[in-house]
Design a protein around this motif. Structure first.
Motif, PDB file in Angstrom:
ATOM      1  N   ASP A  23      48.329  35.495  43.906  1.00 33.30           N
ATOM      2  CA  ASP A  23      47.985  36.794  43.317  1.00 33.30           C
ATOM      3  C   ASP A  23      47.170  37.672  44.270  1.00 33.30           C
ATOM      4  OD1 ASP A  23      49.218  36.305  40.893  1.00 33.30           O
ATOM      5  OD2 ASP A  23      47.391  35.615  39.893  1.00 33.30           O
ATOM      6  N   GLU A  24      46.873  37.188  45.473  1.00 39.58           N
ATOM      7  CA  GLU A  24      45.969  37.906  46.368  1.00 39.58           C
ATOM      8  C   GLU A  24      46.447  39.316  46.698  1.00 39.58           C
ATOM      9  OE1 GLU A  24      47.161  34.843  47.019  1.00 39.58           O
ATOM     10  OE2 GLU A  24      45.403  33.528  47.078  1.00 39.58           O
ATOM     11  N   VAL A  25      47.704  39.457  47.055  1.00 40.49           N
ATOM     12  CA  VAL A  25      48.228  40.776  47.435  1.00 40.49           C
ATOM     13  C   VAL A  25      48.208  41.719  46.231  1.00 40.49           C
ATOM     14  CG1 VAL A  25      50.262  42.028  48.244  1.00 40.49           C
ATOM     15  CG2 VAL A  25      49.617  39.868  49.322  1.00 40.49           C
ATOM     16  N   ALA A  26      48.653  41.222  45.085  1.00 36.76           N
ATOM     17  CA  ALA A  26      48.648  42.052  43.872  1.00 36.76           C
ATOM     18  C   ALA A  26      47.218  42.422  43.490  1.00 36.76           C
ATOM     19  CB  ALA A  26      49.324  41.316  42.731  1.00 36.76           C
ATOM     20  N   LEU A  27      46.283  41.497  43.662  1.00 34.42           N
ATOM     21  CA  LEU A  27      44.879  41.776  43.342  1.00 34.42           C
ATOM     22  C   LEU A  27      44.314  42.846  44.269  1.00 34.42           C
ATOM     23  CD1 LEU A  27      42.333  41.100  41.736  1.00 34.42           C
ATOM     24  CD2 LEU A  27      41.865  39.304  43.415  1.00 34.42           C
ATOM     25  N   ARG A  28      44.608  42.746  45.555  1.00 31.49           N
ATOM     26  CA  ARG A  28      44.124  43.759  46.507  1.00 31.49           C
ATOM     27  C   ARG A  28      44.703  45.129  46.174  1.00 31.49           C
ATOM     28  NH1 ARG A  28      45.856  41.903  51.325  1.00 31.49           N
ATOM     29  NH2 ARG A  28      47.493  43.427  51.537  1.00 31.49           N
ATOM     30  N   GLU A  39      35.536  52.077  47.283  1.00 30.43           N
ATOM     31  CA  GLU A  39      35.359  50.998  48.235  1.00 30.43           C
ATOM     32  C   GLU A  39      36.707  50.484  48.712  1.00 30.43           C
ATOM     33  OE1 GLU A  39      33.430  47.581  46.415  1.00 30.43           O
ATOM     34  OE2 GLU A  39      33.609  48.542  44.494  1.00 30.43           O
ATOM     35  N   THR A  40      36.714  49.851  49.868  1.00 31.52           N
ATOM     36  CA  THR A  40      37.928  49.338  50.462  1.00 31.52           C
ATOM     37  C   THR A  40      38.028  47.842  50.196  1.00 31.52           C
ATOM     38  OG1 THR A  40      37.764  50.983  52.213  1.00 31.52           O
ATOM     39  CG2 THR A  40      39.200  49.092  52.623  1.00 31.52           C
ATOM     40  N   TRP A  41      39.161  47.424  49.678  1.00 29.65           N
ATOM     41  CA  TRP A  41      39.382  46.010  49.396  1.00 29.65           C
ATOM     42  C   TRP A  41      40.331  45.451  50.444  1.00 29.65           C
ATOM     43  CZ3 TRP A  41      36.846  43.122  45.891  1.00 29.65           C
ATOM     44  CH2 TRP A  41      36.051  43.817  44.991  1.00 29.65           C
ATOM     45  N   THR A  42      39.771  44.807  51.463  1.00 29.73           N
ATOM     46  CA  THR A  42      40.570  44.222  52.525  1.00 29.73           C
ATOM     47  C   THR A  42      41.087  42.856  52.091  1.00 29.73           C
ATOM     48  OG1 THR A  42      38.656  43.124  53.510  1.00 29.73           O
ATOM     49  CG2 THR A  42      39.162  45.374  54.276  1.00 29.73           C
ATOM     50  N   ALA A  43      42.074  42.352  52.828  1.00 26.82           N
ATOM     51  CA  ALA A  43      42.610  41.022  52.535  1.00 26.82           C
ATOM     52  C   ALA A  43      41.510  39.969  52.665  1.00 26.82           C
ATOM     53  CB  ALA A  43      43.771  40.716  53.479  1.00 26.82           C
ATOM     54  N   GLU A  44      40.622  40.132  53.653  1.00 29.37           N
ATOM     55  CA  GLU A  44      39.540  39.173  53.852  1.00 29.37           C
ATOM     56  C   GLU A  44      38.561  39.195  52.671  1.00 29.37           C
ATOM     57  OE1 GLU A  44      40.227  41.629  56.196  1.00 29.37           O
ATOM     58  OE2 GLU A  44      41.503  40.297  57.390  1.00 29.37           O
ATOM     59  N   ARG A  45      38.263  40.384  52.169  1.00 30.47           N
ATOM     60  CA  ARG A  45      37.324  40.491  51.048  1.00 30.47           C
ATOM     61  C   ARG A  45      37.927  39.893  49.779  1.00 30.47           C
ATOM     62  NH1 ARG A  45      34.536  45.927  48.662  1.00 30.47           N
ATOM     63  NH2 ARG A  45      33.190  44.865  47.191  1.00 30.47           N
ATOM     64  N   VAL A  46      39.218  40.098  49.548  1.00 27.00           N
ATOM     65  CA  VAL A  46      39.872  39.512  48.388  1.00 27.00           C
ATOM     66  C   VAL A  46      39.915  37.989  48.535  1.00 27.00           C
ATOM     67  CG1 VAL A  46      42.057  39.307  47.133  1.00 27.00           C
ATOM     68  CG2 VAL A  46      41.190  41.553  47.779  1.00 27.00           C
ATOM     69  N   ALA A  47      40.178  37.481  49.747  1.00 25.26           N
ATOM     70  CA  ALA A  47      40.181  36.033  49.968  1.00 25.26           C
ATOM     71  C   ALA A  47      38.806  35.453  49.694  1.00 25.26           C
ATOM     72  CB  ALA A  47      40.624  35.724  51.392  1.00 25.26           C
TER      73      ALA A  47
END
Length: 180
Positions: A23-28, A39-47
């Motif tokens: 779900d990471e991509v959909a969550l971002r 705010e910016t939600w990067t892949a690293e921040r979501v991980a």
């Protein structure tokens, strides 16, 4: 079906389930759509957000309308026993207030099972989030300060201009202690 209100039609297809790997991509994307201007939600921040050390420390739920991710909410335990925070409430579906409310109800039901002492929440002051929290008994606070430290790491050694003096604090009045 033509006589049914629009909100009923949307809500009837809404499914709320636990966060799943993948779900990471959909969550971002969801967090970007809801809060991209704040705010910016990067892949690293979501991980980092979704890395859960245990089921009682971090729980996230996703709202889906068919296969589309339309909302999320996360509960998070803090080091103080019985204290939890609700974060990352995000909704990108109509009616937003109903979806936000259903997500909060799921989060509060989960926390109720943990016998909480304190539940607090954090959200931008943007509709529909404050109203959804108010309807569930939360009291708004403008700012909250949380201090966290890692006791397993040594702190940096402070550089002092002069000698460090250790003394009895009880002999100073409170105003002097504040200066010190």
């Amino acid at each position: 079906l033509a006589d049914l209100p629009y909100s009923f039609l949307v809500m009837s297809a809404l499914i709320i389930r636990k966060y799943e790997k993948g779900d990471e991509v959909a969550l971002r994307r969801l967090l970007g759509r809801c809060f991209g201007r704040f705010e910016t939600w990067t892949a690293e921040r979501v991980a980092e957000l979704t890395a859960s050390p245990g089921p009682d420390l971090a729980e996230m739920w996703m709202a889906l309308d068919g296969s589309r991710h339309v909302g999320c909410v996360r509960t998070h335990g803090v080091p103080r026993a019985g204290t939890y925070v609700i974060r990352e409430l995000a909704v990108d579906a109509a009616p937003q207030d109903s979806v936000a409310g259903r997500l909060l109800d799921v989060a509060l039901e989960h926390l109720g099972d943990l016998d909480p002492i304190l539940i607090r929440a954090s959200t931008p002051n943007v509709a529909p989030y404050p109203d959804a929290y108010l309807r569930r008994g939360f009291t708004p606070v403008r700012r909250a300060l949380t201090l966290v430290w890692d006791l397993t790491r040594l702190p940096p050694v402070p550089v002092s201009e002069g000698p460090v003096v250790v003394g009895d604090a009880l002999r100073h009045p409170p105003e002097r202690l504040a200066e010190l």
